[in-house]
Design an enzyme around this catalytic site. Structure first.
Site, PDB file in Angstrom:
ATOM      1  N   CYS A 355       0.846  -1.199   0.000  1.00  0.00           N
ATOM      2  CA  CYS A 355       0.000   0.000   0.000  1.00  0.00           C
ATOM      3  C   CYS A 355       0.888   1.258   0.000  1.00  0.00           C
ATOM      4  O   CYS A 355       1.732   1.419   0.875  1.00  0.00           O
ATOM      5  CB  CYS A 355      -0.924   0.005   1.209  1.00  0.00           C
ATOM      6  SG  CYS A 355      -2.023   1.434   1.264  1.00  0.00           S
ATOM      7  N   LYS A 394       1.614  -9.318  -0.301  1.00  0.00           N
ATOM      8  CA  LYS A 394       1.621  -8.476  -1.492  1.00  0.00           C
ATOM      9  C   LYS A 394       2.680  -7.397  -1.318  1.00  0.00           C
ATOM     10  O   LYS A 394       2.687  -6.695  -0.305  1.00  0.00           O
ATOM     11  CB  LYS A 394       0.256  -7.829  -1.713  1.00  0.00           C
ATOM     12  CG  LYS A 394       0.211  -6.941  -2.950  1.00  0.00           C
ATOM     13  CD  LYS A 394      -1.069  -6.146  -3.036  1.00  0.00           C
ATOM     14  CE  LYS A 394      -1.016  -5.186  -4.213  1.00  0.00           C
ATOM     15  NZ  LYS A 394      -2.195  -4.293  -4.268  1.00  0.00           N
ATOM     16  N   HIS A 424       3.520  -6.339  -7.373  1.00  0.00           N
ATOM     17  CA  HIS A 424       3.064  -5.251  -8.246  1.00  0.00           C
ATOM     18  C   HIS A 424       4.307  -4.623  -8.871  1.00  0.00           C
ATOM     19  O   HIS A 424       5.200  -4.187  -8.154  1.00  0.00           O
ATOM     20  CB  HIS A 424       2.276  -4.224  -7.431  1.00  0.00           C
ATOM     21  CG  HIS A 424       1.703  -3.107  -8.249  1.00  0.00           C
ATOM     22  ND1 HIS A 424       0.910  -2.123  -7.721  1.00  0.00           N
ATOM     23  CD2 HIS A 424       1.799  -2.816  -9.565  1.00  0.00           C
ATOM     24  CE1 HIS A 424       0.543  -1.282  -8.663  1.00  0.00           C
ATOM     25  NE2 HIS A 424       1.093  -1.683  -9.794  1.00  0.00           N
ATOM     26  N   ASN A 456       1.368  -8.571 -11.121  1.00  0.00           N
ATOM     27  CA  ASN A 456       0.282  -7.589 -11.144  1.00  0.00           C
ATOM     28  C   ASN A 456       0.751  -6.311 -11.822  1.00  0.00           C
ATOM     29  O   ASN A 456       1.852  -5.847 -11.575  1.00  0.00           O
ATOM     30  CB  ASN A 456      -0.173  -7.294  -9.709  1.00  0.00           C
ATOM     31  CG  ASN A 456      -1.093  -6.091  -9.624  1.00  0.00           C
ATOM     32  OD1 ASN A 456      -0.848  -5.177  -8.848  1.00  0.00           O
ATOM     33  ND2 ASN A 456      -2.136  -6.059 -10.412  1.00  0.00           N
ATOM     34  N   ASP A 458      -1.003  -3.476 -15.159  1.00  0.00           N
ATOM     35  CA  ASP A 458      -1.278  -3.124 -16.559  1.00  0.00           C
ATOM     36  C   ASP A 458      -1.965  -4.212 -17.374  1.00  0.00           C
ATOM     37  O   ASP A 458      -1.835  -4.248 -18.594  1.00  0.00           O
ATOM     38  CB  ASP A 458       0.034  -2.723 -17.277  1.00  0.00           C
ATOM     39  CG  ASP A 458       0.698  -1.532 -16.639  1.00  0.00           C
ATOM     40  OD1 ASP A 458       0.009  -0.789 -15.922  1.00  0.00           O
ATOM     41  OD2 ASP A 458       1.914  -1.338 -16.843  1.00  0.00           O
ATOM     42  N   ARG A 480      -7.038  -2.801 -11.315  1.00  0.00           N
ATOM     43  CA  ARG A 480      -7.627  -1.724 -12.125  1.00  0.00           C
ATOM     44  C   ARG A 480      -8.275  -2.258 -13.395  1.00  0.00           C
ATOM     45  O   ARG A 480      -9.319  -1.764 -13.828  1.00  0.00           O
ATOM     46  CB  ARG A 480      -6.553  -0.711 -12.505  1.00  0.00           C
ATOM     47  CG  ARG A 480      -6.360   0.412 -11.521  1.00  0.00           C
ATOM     48  CD  ARG A 480      -5.498   1.501 -12.122  1.00  0.00           C
ATOM     49  NE  ARG A 480      -4.271   0.985 -12.710  1.00  0.00           N
ATOM     50  CZ  ARG A 480      -3.512   1.651 -13.584  1.00  0.00           C
ATOM     51  NH1 ARG A 480      -3.869   2.842 -13.976  1.00  0.00           N
ATOM     52  NH2 ARG A 480      -2.403   1.122 -14.054  1.00  0.00           N
TER      53      ARG A 480
END
Length: 609
Positions: A355, A394, A424, A456, A458, A480
């Site tokens: 985050c 994550k 990510h 993760n 795009d 997203r």
């Protein structure tokens, strides 16, 4: 005059984009391109004509109530940047978004005891309304003629307060039931992981027992200066010897669950307000294999905050479901893990150490854990000690843009006992301004083996997913991309580009609205809460460009759409990035907004034009 010159200039720009797409803009077929003025002019003219038709229809029908079903005038929320010397918008993390208080839509609410035909325990001192006739006279008009909850479950728990009450209410204000449907759902729990009042009371009184957590934390305290805590952890994770007959294989020791035997596509909530339970139900319908709840703060869970516990709720359709928690200290995170383990039904628990927001990072949580490896290790090992389900993590590539550290952390995590890692492909500083680094994700996937690593970033088409799969990752997390087009899971599994129609997309919004009424309620408060979350989602959905309008397929997630006309009015309306148009879409599904309705999107503070 000057306006004509400006309009001509816009038309020239459109013709230029038809030949060569502007940098950062999606390439759309020339016949669909338009200017900003023409785009909004069409939407406004069509909407005004629709309003006039509805107004003429309402004039023909006499209504005894003063409340009109005609849509109110579009509302504009002006943003004031007066405190800034240059008068410019504050940049970063939506700082321009003003803080607004929750809006109350009901001046007087009907007492719950009246809805359930029970005697009110508060009697004359009750704050809520007990006069049914008076309440029904002041209640806003019904939104529609059929109630989704009543038609689905056979009865509506919101009774007279339901905004579709006429569908299940007799002339003498008695609630009706469909006995056959009620019997089907009798004793069936549709949503799990609700916090009981008894548990909430014990949490607030701090009387919940954390035996396993205290045992682990005591060991940390006793061996703080001796460095012996690692030995203790290594011991507790070793299980007792397994008695077998014949040769023993890895498959015998660790049995694979069905979800682990295939390529899976993990949807994980992008943020609070968007990855809610109704939206996850939509994703499950389109083929998401795994769902994960919105990030919950461990301290709020331990204090029994109802709003935080609501993030842990799980619908029965979520067959593989996990809870994501955030925290920065071993004691609170370990206790939180034991609380979750003993009071919820989950398949895994995820630590959000990716985050990027200041509120979390400045306290040492989120991305901050990636630079505090000693505390990170204690958190992981403590949570693993008290959990009976797998623990996943994550992370991002790092904190600074040009200083990746994930490849240093991953080998250590393998020794800590992490069951899966989601990476990510951006740093905290990058946020979403640069493309995800899939080459780096490939490197990290090799380092993580044999632990699964999910990639993760795009992914907005099945082609993006296929390229990601070639990197060697064990699975894909989509966030997203699912908010922009939730049917992406179907596209991936069927290996095709879906030129979905505007009517099909409206049906998806109808499903979300119905799921929202089930989850948040069909009274005025529930309807407006559903509307708010629908509008938040529309701030992402408007970025989708229909496949049939693209010169080059597929659409890339970092390409912004230019002004274009859809193949019909609804498709054009769904392409608008103006909040007034999102409100118009919501009124198609949830009726007109209240007079005091206000909405400012969390993710697009510049949508008021």
């Amino acid at each position: 005059g000057r306006e004509t010159v400006m309009e001509t200039a816009e038309e020239v720009n459109v013709s230029k984009r038809a030949d060569v797409a502007a940098k950062g803009e999606a390439a759309i077929k020339p016949e669909f391109l338009t200017t900003k003025d023409k785009f909004h002019g069409l939407l406004d003219s069509e909407w005004q004509s629709s309003k006039r038709e509805k107004a003429s229809e309402s004039d023909a029908v006499e209504d005894s109530k003063e409340t009109s079903l005609e849509e109110p005038e579009p509302k504009r929320l002006k943003q004031n940047f007066e405190g800034r010397p240059d008068g410019k918008r504050l940049r970063g993390q939506n700082k321009s978004r003003p803080h607004t208080k929750p809006t109350a839509y009901d001046e007087k609410r009907l007492c719950h005891s009246i809805i359930q035909n029970k005697e009110c325990p508060f009697g004359a001192k009750c704050f809520f309304d007990h006069d049914i006739v008076k309440y029904m006279d002041s209640k806003p008009s019904d939104i529609g003629e059929t109630c989704h909850i009543y038609e689905t479950f056979g009865k509506c728990a919101y009774g007279l307060s339901c905004r579709f009450a006429k569908a299940h209410t007799t002339p003498d204000f008695k609630s009706m039931e469909k006995a056959d449907l009620v019997k089907v759902y009798e004793g069936r729990t549709m949503v799990k992981n609700n916090m009981s009042k008894e548990l909430q009371g014990r949490l607030r009184k701090r009387s919940v027992s954390f035996e396993k957590s205290e045992k682990y934390l005591k060991t940390l305290s006793d061996n703080k200066d001796k460095g012996a805590h690692l030995m203790f952890i290594a011991c507790v994770f070793h299980s007792a010897p397994v008695k077998t007959v014949g040769p023993l294989t890895d498959a015998d020791v660790i049995k694979l669950r069905p979800c682990e035997k295939k390529q899976v596509y993990l949807f994980q909530s992008l943020s609070s307000r968007c990855g809610n339970l109704p939206f996850r139900r939509v994703c499950k319908r389109f083929g998401a294999d795994i769902t994960c709840g919105e990030m919950a703060m461990c301290t709020n869970l331990l204090q029994g905050h109802q709003s935080e516990w609501a993030l842990l709720r799980r619908h029965e359709s979520e067959d593989v479901f996990g809870i994501q928690v955030e925290g920065s200290f071993p004691d609170t995170m370990t206790r939180c893990a034991e609380l979750i383990n003993n009071n919820t039904e989950v398949d895994f628990v995820d630590i959000n150490s990716g985050c990027p927001i200041d509120l979390v990072y400045n306290k040492g949580g989120g991305c901050g854990l990636m630079t505090r490896t000693r505390k990170f290790e204690r958190i992981v090992k403590g949570m693993n000690y008290v959990l009976d389900v797998p623990l996943t993590v994550k992370i991002r590539t790092g904190v600074q843009e040009k200083s990746n550290i994930a490849h240093k952390l991953i080998p250590e995590m393998k020794n800590w006992g992490v069951s899966m890692i989601t990476l990510h492909g951006r740093s905290r500083e990058q946020r979403y301004t640069k493309l995800a680094d899939w080459d780096y994700i490939t490197t990290c996937a090799k380092l993580a083996s044999p632990i699964p690593l999910f990639g993760n970033g795009d992914i907005l088409s099945y082609e993006d997913a296929m390229k990601a799969k070639e990197t060697g990752v064990s699975g894909i997390m989509i966030a997203r991309g699912a908010l922009i087009k939730p049917w992406i899971f179907t596209e991936i599994k069927e290996s095709r580009h879906w030129d979905i129609s505007s009517s099909e997309r409206l049906d998806i919004l109808k499903d979300f609205s119905n799921f929202g009424l089930e989850h948040w309620g069909s009274d005025t408060r529930g309807v407006e809460r559903t509307r708010t979350f629908l509008l938040e989602w529309l701030s992402f959905l408007c970025r989708y460009i229909p496949v049939g309008l693209l010169e080059r397929v597929p659409q890339k997630i970092n390409e912004r759409p230019p002004y274009y006309m859809g193949r019909n009015y609804l498709e054009t309306l769904m392409a608008s990035q103006n909040v007034e148009d999102w409100i118009r879409i919501s009124e198609m599904l949830l009726g007109p907004v209240p007079k005091n309705f206000e909405f400012l999107p969390k993710h697009k503070a510049n949508s008021y034009k």
